[in-house]
Design a protein around this motif. Structure first.
Motif, PDB file in Angstrom:
ATOM      1  N   GLU A 112      -5.652   3.517  -5.635  1.00  0.00           N
ATOM      2  CA  GLU A 112      -4.213   3.682  -5.824  1.00  0.00           C
ATOM      3  C   GLU A 112      -3.446   2.424  -5.436  1.00  0.00           C
ATOM      4  OE1 GLU A 112      -2.422   7.393  -4.634  1.00  0.00           O
ATOM      5  OE2 GLU A 112      -4.402   8.225  -4.255  1.00  0.00           O
ATOM      6  N   ALA A 146       1.623   4.428   1.870  1.00  0.00           N
ATOM      7  CA  ALA A 146       2.833   5.180   1.554  1.00  0.00           C
ATOM      8  C   ALA A 146       3.397   5.735   2.855  1.00  0.00           C
ATOM      9  CB  ALA A 146       2.524   6.321   0.588  1.00  0.00           C
ATOM     10  N   TYR A 171      -0.593  12.135  -3.332  1.00  0.00           N
ATOM     11  CA  TYR A 171      -1.127  10.996  -2.584  1.00  0.00           C
ATOM     12  C   TYR A 171      -2.283  11.495  -1.724  1.00  0.00           C
ATOM     13  CZ  TYR A 171       3.484   9.191  -3.798  1.00  0.00           C
ATOM     14  OH  TYR A 171       4.612   8.815  -4.477  1.00  0.00           O
ATOM     15  N   LEU A 230      -3.640   4.861   1.504  1.00  0.00           N
ATOM     16  CA  LEU A 230      -4.078   5.533   0.280  1.00  0.00           C
ATOM     17  C   LEU A 230      -5.479   5.118  -0.131  1.00  0.00           C
ATOM     18  CD1 LEU A 230      -0.763   5.253  -1.741  1.00  0.00           C
ATOM     19  CD2 LEU A 230      -1.573   7.195  -0.402  1.00  0.00           C
TER      20      LEU A 230
END
Length: 79
Positions: free
Chosen positions: A54, A59, A34, A50
């Protein structure tokens, strides 16, 4: 140097707004990577915004995953 949970939280909070790369162990020689910006640091988790390409857009990771080495965190060097 061995870091404890308090040290890890302080280290993460000191990098708010920085570019971050998180590599997560996914088992059997697989990893998930990530890349984004560290945007929030809560008492139990930190949030990464992110890169635009993505999905999903954010996240979250726990500090204990760093402690147990389930994830590796690196920050982009500041100029």
């Amino acid at each position: 140097m061995e870091m404890g949970l308090v040290d890890i939280k302080s280290w993460i909070k000191g990098h708010l707004g920085s570019n971050i790369k998180v590599v997560e162990q996914a088992g059997r020689k697989r990893t998930n990577e990530y890349v984004g910006v560290l945007v929030e640091a809560f008492p139990a988790v930190f949030i990464v915004d992110l890169s635009a390409s993505e999905q999903p857009a954010h996240a979250s990771f726990t500090y204990t995953k760093i402690l147990t080495e389930d994830i590796q965190v690196t920050f982009e060097k500041r100029p």
